[in-house]
Write a protein that holds these residues in place. Structure first.
Motif, short mmCIF file in Angstrom:
data_model
loop_
_atom_site.label_atom_id
_atom_site.label_comp_id
_atom_site.label_asym_id
_atom_site.label_seq_id
_atom_site.Cartn_x
_atom_site.Cartn_y
_atom_site.Cartn_z
N GLU A 102 -6.87 0.40 -17.61
CA GLU A 102 -5.88 1.48 -17.50
C GLU A 102 -5.38 1.59 -16.07
O GLU A 102 -4.18 1.73 -15.83
N SER A 103 -6.31 1.53 -15.10
CA SER A 103 -5.91 1.61 -13.70
C SER A 103 -5.08 0.39 -13.30
O SER A 103 -4.11 0.51 -12.54
N GLU A 104 -5.42 -0.79 -13.83
CA GLU A 104 -4.68 -2.01 -13.49
C GLU A 104 -3.24 -1.94 -14.01
O GLU A 104 -2.30 -2.33 -13.31
N LEU A 105 -3.07 -1.44 -15.21
CA LEU A 105 -1.74 -1.39 -15.80
C LEU A 105 -0.89 -0.25 -15.25
O LEU A 105 0.30 -0.43 -14.98
N PHE A 106 -1.50 0.93 -15.09
CA PHE A 106 -0.72 2.13 -14.78
C PHE A 106 -0.96 2.67 -13.37
O PHE A 106 -0.24 3.56 -12.93
N GLY A 107 -1.96 2.14 -12.66
CA GLY A 107 -2.27 2.62 -11.33
C GLY A 107 -3.14 3.86 -11.35
O GLY A 107 -3.49 4.38 -12.42
N HIS A 108 -3.51 4.34 -10.17
CA HIS A 108 -4.33 5.56 -10.11
C HIS A 108 -4.02 6.33 -8.83
O HIS A 108 -3.49 5.78 -7.85
N GLU A 109 -4.35 7.61 -8.87
CA GLU A 109 -4.19 8.48 -7.71
C GLU A 109 -5.48 8.47 -6.88
O GLU A 109 -6.56 8.18 -7.40
N LYS A 110 -5.35 8.79 -5.62
CA LYS A 110 -6.51 8.88 -4.74
C LYS A 110 -7.49 9.92 -5.26
O LYS A 110 -7.09 11.04 -5.62
N GLY A 111 -8.76 9.55 -5.36
CA GLY A 111 -9.79 10.48 -5.81
C GLY A 111 -9.88 10.66 -7.31
O GLY A 111 -10.64 11.50 -7.79
N SER A 112 -9.11 9.87 -8.08
CA SER A 112 -9.11 10.05 -9.54
C SER A 112 -10.41 9.58 -10.19
O SER A 112 -10.72 10.00 -11.30
N PHE A 113 -11.15 8.73 -9.50
CA PHE A 113 -12.47 8.31 -9.98
C PHE A 113 -13.25 7.78 -8.79
O PHE A 113 -12.71 7.58 -7.70
N SER A 114 -14.54 7.59 -8.98
CA SER A 114 -15.40 7.12 -7.90
C SER A 114 -14.91 5.77 -7.38
O SER A 114 -14.74 4.82 -8.15
N GLY A 115 -14.67 5.70 -6.09
CA GLY A 115 -14.17 4.46 -5.49
C GLY A 115 -12.68 4.43 -5.31
O GLY A 115 -12.16 3.50 -4.67
N ALA A 116 -11.95 5.40 -5.87
CA ALA A 116 -10.49 5.44 -5.71
C ALA A 116 -10.16 6.11 -4.38
O ALA A 116 -9.81 7.29 -4.32
N SER A 117 -10.25 5.32 -3.30
CA SER A 117 -10.08 5.87 -1.95
C SER A 117 -8.62 6.00 -1.54
O SER A 117 -8.31 6.60 -0.50
N ARG A 118 -7.72 5.43 -2.32
CA ARG A 118 -6.30 5.53 -2.01
C ARG A 118 -5.48 5.43 -3.29
O ARG A 118 -5.98 4.99 -4.32
N GLN A 119 -4.22 5.84 -3.19
CA GLN A 119 -3.33 5.70 -4.33
C GLN A 119 -3.02 4.22 -4.54
O GLN A 119 -2.81 3.48 -3.59
N LYS A 120 -2.98 3.79 -5.80
CA LYS A 120 -2.71 2.38 -6.10
C LYS A 120 -1.69 2.29 -7.23
O LYS A 120 -1.90 2.83 -8.31
N PRO A 121 -0.57 1.61 -7.00
CA PRO A 121 0.40 1.42 -8.09
C PRO A 121 -0.13 0.38 -9.08
O PRO A 121 -0.82 -0.57 -8.71
N GLY A 122 0.18 0.55 -10.35
CA GLY A 122 -0.26 -0.38 -11.38
C GLY A 122 0.77 -1.47 -11.63
O GLY A 122 1.84 -1.52 -11.00
N CYS A 123 0.46 -2.34 -12.56
CA CYS A 123 1.32 -3.49 -12.84
C CYS A 123 2.70 -3.07 -13.35
O CYS A 123 3.71 -3.69 -13.00
N PHE A 124 2.76 -2.03 -14.18
CA PHE A 124 4.06 -1.58 -14.69
C PHE A 124 4.95 -1.08 -13.54
O PHE A 124 6.16 -1.29 -13.55
N GLU A 125 4.32 -0.45 -12.57
CA GLU A 125 5.07 0.05 -11.41
C GLU A 125 5.50 -1.11 -10.51
O GLU A 125 6.64 -1.17 -10.05
N GLN A 126 4.59 -2.04 -10.26
CA GLN A 126 4.88 -3.17 -9.39
C GLN A 126 5.96 -4.08 -9.97
O GLN A 126 6.75 -4.68 -9.24
N ALA A 127 5.97 -4.20 -11.30
CA ALA A 127 6.90 -5.13 -11.95
C ALA A 127 8.25 -4.51 -12.26
O ALA A 127 9.12 -5.19 -12.82
N SER A 128 8.46 -3.27 -11.91
CA SER A 128 9.73 -2.62 -12.21
C SER A 128 10.88 -3.38 -11.53
O SER A 128 10.81 -3.72 -10.35
N GLY A 129 11.91 -3.69 -12.31
CA GLY A 129 13.00 -4.52 -11.81
C GLY A 129 12.76 -6.00 -11.99
O GLY A 129 13.62 -6.82 -11.70
N GLY A 130 11.58 -6.35 -12.48
CA GLY A 130 11.22 -7.75 -12.70
C GLY A 130 10.61 -7.94 -14.07
O GLY A 130 11.01 -7.32 -15.05
N THR A 131 9.59 -8.80 -14.12
CA THR A 131 8.95 -9.16 -15.39
C THR A 131 7.44 -8.92 -15.31
O THR A 131 6.80 -9.30 -14.32
#
Length: 453
Positions: free
Chosen positions: A213-242
């Motif tokens: 779920e985190s890989e596809l959609f990303g996560h917010e900082k502090g959303s789970f143990s080890g989430a030290s920063r906000q991370k965009p997911g694959c759907f966000e990274q691929a916007s405008g592409g494939t």
């Protein structure tokens, strides 16, 4: 100037070294020029094409041989550079090799060694030219974004790619493991209006459920143990592409629901986030399994399948496009000889016939691995049939009697198929199980039954 001529430039501030190398290498190159200045060397390389530069480290002109090497790597990356020095250290050798040196040789110079390395550099150059010419020839045989195929089966795939690439439709690519499904996805991207955007590939079969779920959609900082920063997911990274979702049928029931929701709404939330984000990613998926069977047994959602499979593209197995095997072998030989700096090789007609008639459970990936093994391990220029690995050598006619029962015949065929799949997957059991379309547990059981451990 002959573009295929092999030209060498010697850069050394000692006149006797320059003249000695010029004379000693006269038979190894079409032209040998010399200079004592690094800046003059850059000028000469800019004006005339040199395939090899031999440069001393100490040049007494404000620029070292290592500096010259780095400048040439930036401006003329196709030019090989051999660094020579009388004051070498391990650190200097490591720096030179990391900077891209073809070799690092200590003075006093062994002329035989220099000649040997120049011959290797010349062979490397020749292989590169052959590789470029082969790629041009393959382009005329239907090469689409590095997919090689001149036969009818692949021409049909190429036609589908060209028809579909410019659209926004979702595409599902189906085919056995090792057939090149990701290459098809990349071709769809490269030929589309999205080619200037990102191509993001994710293997869902290799992704733990807890991270998917985190890989596809990303996560917010502090959303789970080890989430030290906000991370965009694959759907966000691929916007405008494939976005290429490989092994899409391996997703869990929950992940299938999440994916279906995004495909329908083009919106999602990061893990731990509240804001709805929009994605403009075009989704291309792939699977090596029978989706109809998965739908029938309830492990894959039918509505998700219809969303993903707007345009189906079936990639044939290698045994279904045997006419392409000689083209593929020739391409891989040229590529790996260049990559591993080996003399060029070819396959005898008998050996090629053996390769063309093999079963290839691992498909093009298996063929590619086999050719690399041949390039690395066989010193001969011509690969004969008896030099092929034992699983590809012609098998003698069996002297065994007919099996006593149909069950015995089926078991024999099953054992052989599992054995070939294990070899194709380099004994990796999870990949072997996926190739065969069975569970790892079933594979373990059958390996024990047939003593394949």
């Amino acid at each position: 100037m002959n573009s295929d001529a092999f030209r060498v430039l010697v850069v050394d501030d000692e006149p006797n070294i320059r003249s000695g190398l010029a004379k000693g290498l006269a038979r190894e190159a079409d032209t040998v020029h010399t200079t004592g200045e690094a800046r003059d060397a850059l000028y000469k390389v800019d004006r005339s094409h040199y395939q090899l530069v031999i440069a001393d480290v100490r040049l007494n002109c404000g620029m070292t041989g290592i500096d010259l090497l780095k400048r040439l790597q930036d401006s003329h990356p196709q030019t090989a550079v051999i660094v020579i020095t009388a004051h070498g250290t391990v650190e200097m050798a490591v720096e030179a090799m990391h900077a891209g040196a073809f070799d690092f040789i200590l003075k006093p110079l062994d002329l035989d060694l220099i000649r040997q390395q120049v011959r290797k550099a010349r062979e490397y150059y020749r292989l590169r030219i052959e590789n470029q010419q082969l790629r041009k020839r393959l382009a005329g045989a239907g090469d689409v974004s590095n997919i090689i195929g001149g036969g009818a089966a692949m021409q049909s795939v190429f036609q589908q790619i060209r028809q579909v690439a410019a659209t926004e439709a979702t595409v599902m690519i189906q085919g056995e493991s090792g057939t090149g499904k990701e290459l098809v996805a990349r071709a769809l991207h490269d030929l589309s209006d999205r080619s200037g955007g990102p191509f993001i590939a994710v293997n869902l079969g290799a992704m733990p459920e807890s991270l998917l779920e985190s890989e596809l959609f990303g996560h917010e900082k502090g959303s789970f143990s080890g989430a030290s920063r906000q991370k965009p997911g694959c759907f966000e990274q691929a916007s405008g592409g494939t976005l290429f979702l490989d092994e899409v049928t391996e997703m869990s029931a929950k992940s299938q629901v999440d994916l279906l929701r995004v495909l329908e709404s083009r919106q999602f939330r990061r893990v731990g986030g509240e804001s709805l984000l929009h994605t403009d990613a075009r989704v291309v998926s792939a699977t090596n399994r029978s989706v109809d069977e998965l739908i029938a047994d309830g492990s894959f959602r039918e509505d998700l399948y219809y969303r993903l499979n707007v345009i189906p593209i079936d990639v044939p197995p290698l045994r279904g496009r045997r006419e392409d095997i000689p083209l593929l072998v020739e391409h891989f030989l040229a590529d790996f000889c260049l990559r591993h700096q080996r003399p060029s090789k070819r396959v005898s007609p008998e050996a090629m016939q053996t390769l063309a008639s093999a079963h290839w459970p691992g498909n093009v990936r298996q063929l590619r691995n086999l050719v690399e093994r041949i390039v690395v391990t066989h010193p001969d220029d011509v690969i004969q049939v008896d030099e092929l690995p034992t699983d590809f050598a012609p098998r003698p006619r069996s002297s065994r009697t007919l099996p006593h029962s149909l069950a015995e015949a089926v078991e024999g065929c099953e054992r052989e198929t599992i054995e070939l799949a294990l070899q194709a997957c380099n004994l990796h059991r999870e990949r072997t199980a996926k190739t065969l379309g069975i569970s790892v547990r079933t594979l373990h059981y059958k390996m024990g039954r047939y003593s394949l451990h």
